[in-house]
Motif scaffolding. Sequence first.
Motif, PDB file in Angstrom:
ATOM      1  N   GLY B 129       0.883  -1.511   0.632  1.00  0.00           N
ATOM      2  CA  GLY B 129      -0.229   0.103   0.362  1.00  0.00           C
ATOM      3  C   GLY B 129       0.798   1.140   0.281  1.00  0.00           C
ATOM      4  N   LYS B 132       2.774   1.598  -3.370  1.00  0.00           N
ATOM      5  CA  LYS B 132       1.536   1.886  -4.325  1.00  0.00           C
ATOM      6  C   LYS B 132       1.356   2.634  -4.658  1.00  0.00           C
ATOM      7  CE  LYS B 132       4.332  -1.252  -5.993  1.00  0.00           C
ATOM      8  NZ  LYS B 132       4.715  -1.570  -7.266  1.00  0.00           N
ATOM      9  N   VAL B 133       0.221   3.616  -3.020  1.00  0.00           N
ATOM     10  CA  VAL B 133      -0.637   4.437  -3.178  1.00  0.00           C
ATOM     11  C   VAL B 133       0.167   5.391  -2.781  1.00  0.00           C
ATOM     12  CG1 VAL B 133      -2.675   4.998  -2.134  1.00  0.00           C
ATOM     13  CG2 VAL B 133      -2.198   2.504  -2.810  1.00  0.00           C
ATOM     14  N   ARG B 135       3.450   6.747  -2.786  1.00  0.00           N
ATOM     15  CA  ARG B 135       4.733   6.144  -3.696  1.00  0.00           C
ATOM     16  C   ARG B 135       5.670   6.816  -2.805  1.00  0.00           C
ATOM     17  NH1 ARG B 135       3.604   4.432  -8.097  1.00  0.00           N
ATOM     18  NH2 ARG B 135       1.048   5.168  -8.343  1.00  0.00           N
TER      19      ARG B 135
END
Lengths: 411, 268
Positions: B129, B132-133, B135
Amino acid sequence: MAEMPFPQKRRIVLPPYRQRARRPRSVRAREWVRRNLFPSLGGTLLTLVSAGIGALLLFGILWFVFVDANWQVVTANRWLLFAGSFPHDQEWRLWTAIGVVFTLIGLAYGTWSGLGRKDHLFIALAGGFIVFLMAHGGAQIWSSIWFLAAILLLYVGYAVMVRMPREPGPTRRWQLRSVGALLALSLPIALVILMVGGGASARQLDGFILNLVLAPVGIVGGLVVAIPLALGRASSMRTISWTCTAYIEVVRGAPLLGWLFVALFILDDVIGGDLIVRTMVVLAIFTGAYMAESIRGGLQTIPRGQYEAAHAVGLNQFQAMQLIILPQALRISIPPMAGQAISIWKDTTLVTVILTLREFKGNADSAIAQVDFIDDRIEAYVFVALGFWIVAFMMSRVSQRMERAQGVGER
Amino acid sequence: MTTESTESPASVPKAQAGRRGRLAEAPDIIITKGVSKWFGDFQALDDISLSVKEHEIVVILGPSGSGKSTFIRCLNRLEEHDAGRIVIDGIELNEDVRNMQTIRSEVGMVFQQFNLFPHLSVMRNITLGPQKVRRLPNQEANQLAMELLARVGIPEQADKYPAQLSGGQQQRVAIARALAMQPKIMLFDEPTSALDPEMIKEVLDVMRELAASGMTMLVVTHEMGFAREVADRLVFFDEGALIEQGTHEHFFENPREERTRLFLSQIL
């Protein structure tokens, strides 16, 4: 956020298990024999009967291979069978391509897993048989030498990679990725070696080479088609799911033979291009429909909680599919997809019906049409069958490896 | 009415009284007004209005099928509500996908069945998480994951896969995974219902620690001891409606509604 340190749990240390003596080997061996071979009167009978049949078959096969058979049909026509109309003066291209592909296979095996005893035995038997056939004709000792050199390259590639450290980390990831990329590029590389700069034209890819070119394109192309199809069929948007379902049902509804005629007659007007390219397109489209159904089966086994958890950590729809759902679904679909891969590998024989494409089995037909070999059709077809079996068996082994390698963290 | 509830609840300790005072002044972080939801013809949520203050811990009680899970699943849009409004940290939860993504990354969720990603290592489950979310760079994500694993008490399990862990350990990883997004709110959907009795405690301990650290929490649970000890407010759901809410003194000593009393008599 962490204002309060969380108390470390005290670990409970248990004393090691008491080592207990194993049963002696002789007892275990006797037990194994009794359980597996002679468990009861009926079981003993079955063992004896199957052993008898096995012995008879083995004897028959050995008798046929070494005494009865006239392998002249194969040895005299080996170029026709293997390479067909591939230009003779470009033979070095063939051996180079074989060498490169074998090296890559060795590298890949060394990187991903180890070769087991069964693999060595298989390589020895298959290689020995091929060398036997090539040496049988006697004329060209060089082909045997080149072939053995290719196998040597396979082992060199294997030996190099298998000694590389395997601890997970950036180095290992880089290793896996580069070898994977090389393997994926192996067919294009081989085609470049065979064709570019005065090599063979597309139509001169012939015999066993043609099967070896068509099947991977069908399999990889099929996979590329199948993933969006499977996702599309599972989509909640009706237009998309209906379109994908229609595609799958239509393509699966007609035999491959029919689609090959589509490639021959209809696609010619629609997209044109070389016949071999149209055949590749049809193989990919056909395999894709079957593989899509396998992947859909895999998708259905993924519990809803996986989607929810992916969304709950903030992944969007695409990321959830790419990182969470598809990897799991594809792993589950490996066995059925391996089945389809093997099936399309054998179905490449069907391109013979498109008369201008002459693959392995088609060339065997031409070989036994010669006056000298009119009585040797069994030898020719046994050889063809063996050629297909060798590759099919390799595919089956590789799929088992992949399944096991992906098995970590199974539910 | 409650035949077995002989134990009298402790009088309100001073620390708790202070906490209540502070909570009373805190702003609302979750606001729901008139939320309704149907599954086909079945009304799962009936006109729910419930607001939660920052740092508040709300425990939702109710018989199965009462809509309590559906309600908290609406809060990060795992379910869509059909009517009413949900505003979380000032962001309206509606058709706008960007709002939904923002809210989801601010709201952590822990599921009854853990729902860890079985094909990824514990470490990767947690770092996914943030990477990917949010960064976050790999290094920082890994460091954060190790800190969180230490916080939930299982730093040595980082390289294992979920299937190699016990249920309690898996649920603690799931909590760490949710915390890795550094959420402002944590939702717990019956986090201990799928666990063996001896593992329930280790998960509740982590949740207690989380509560003490000031996290805003909404917990659906049947653990009455936990509710009594940690909850600032208890809410009782039945047949999709919010029946009654109040402090645990109110709830356990003197529930107003007949249905609440009946439920508590069955569960205590």
